[in-house]
Design a protein around this motif. Sequence first.
Motif, PDB file in Angstrom:
ATOM      1  N   THR A  49       0.828  -1.206   0.000  1.00 27.26           N
ATOM      2  CA  THR A  49       0.000   0.000   0.000  1.00 27.26           C
ATOM      3  C   THR A  49       0.864   1.258   0.000  1.00 27.26           C
ATOM      4  N   ARG A  52       2.329   2.004  -3.340  1.00 28.20           N
ATOM      5  CA  ARG A  52       1.415   2.475  -4.370  1.00 28.20           C
ATOM      6  C   ARG A  52       0.858   3.869  -4.091  1.00 28.20           C
ATOM      7  N   ILE A  53       0.592   4.179  -2.818  1.00 27.28           N
ATOM      8  CA  ILE A  53      -0.054   5.467  -2.541  1.00 27.28           C
ATOM      9  C   ILE A  53       0.716   6.311  -1.544  1.00 27.28           C
ATOM     10  N   ARG A  59      -1.172  11.483   3.018  1.00 26.25           N
ATOM     11  CA  ARG A  59      -2.204  11.237   2.012  1.00 26.25           C
ATOM     12  C   ARG A  59      -3.355  12.219   2.234  1.00 26.25           C
ATOM     13  N   GLY A  90      -5.053   7.158 -11.489  1.00 24.61           N
ATOM     14  CA  GLY A  90      -5.244   6.706 -10.110  1.00 24.61           C
ATOM     15  C   GLY A  90      -6.356   5.707  -9.927  1.00 24.61           C
ATOM     16  N   SER A  93      -5.128   2.861  -7.658  1.00 26.64           N
ATOM     17  CA  SER A  93      -4.791   3.385  -6.335  1.00 26.64           C
ATOM     18  C   SER A  93      -6.013   3.508  -5.440  1.00 26.64           C
ATOM     19  N   TYR A  96      -6.457   0.743  -2.963  1.00 27.61           N
ATOM     20  CA  TYR A  96      -5.522   0.774  -1.836  1.00 27.61           C
ATOM     21  C   TYR A  96      -5.892   1.866  -0.836  1.00 27.61           C
TER      22      TYR A  96
END
Length: 340
Positions: A49, A52-53, A59, A90, A93, A96
Amino acid sequence: MTDQDWRVYTGTGAPRGAPIDNLPKPPPWRRFPGSGHVEARPVSDGGETSRRIGDAANRWHLSTDHEVAMVNAAIYLRRPLLVTGRPGTGKSSLAYLIASELGLGPVLRWPIGSRTLLKDGLYSYDAIGRVQAASARPHDEPDIGEFIHLGPLGTALLPYELPRVLLVDELDKGDIDLPNDLLNAFEEGEFRLDELVRISKQQPEVTVMTDDWGSTATIRGGRVQCRSFPIVIITSNGEREFPPALLRRCLQLHLEPPSEKQLGAMVAAQFGPTEGVDVARLIGEFMQRSEEHGGLAADQLLNAVHLAVELVTAGVHQPSDPEWKSLLSAIWHPLQSRSV
């Protein structure tokens, strides 16, 4: 009721610290009575995770209000969410972000290729391996469960108390029949393992491997039925249309190219502070180049930021303009070929 009252998923991707415990009740026609024993879902995904993000603490603003609303609608209705958009917007994404924020464990990812069949997502049975094992151990018949491995879709349909997040990645690349083949699994929330159905009277319970590394589940009567329908994210790059029967069973979300604000959030999530690198200028140049060339992918921006950070770290604080422009041209190459 305020906008925030009904939202289970807020779009931050920031973990709550514990799995969500207040999911709304599903519609009566989307309630499934799955039973059986399944091991607790893994807590860690080995860093997938974060890869990927980005870092959880950074975030922010990765999802628009419309994206958040559509994800919540899919959760309430227990329906798959079909996510379309250009490459690099995205789509993948999103799965995730949902799994991370709601504490639902590792994403079960099913990448689709031109030869992918429904059974590839449900389970595999190594009949040859079982025969070879039986030959090597003539007085000790191997358990059939040792040779059955649930796929991502099969694992997602196990009777978990809380849903798993399933990413069906790039469904439009699959065989033309695959979308129709998925209908029954999505509508009924169950499937059969024929090899186990045949022996269900002699062996009603069989423990098999799941798509989670090292985890197992016990199958009763050769049948798997979910208890909580998984949160299904289906991505498509729009390479072909899907049959109306599938579209009727999905909610649809089209992702526009990331805004300047979203691109800034992606960079912050992946890199944190970037001293010595003018990220705002890079984002501005990227958006201009993207408009000129019919759209670039967000990961092309991340590649440029990473290279700029590495150059600063190496002491090359400001590469010569021709050299840097040449590098950017190579990194920000058009995604679509142009006819000459």
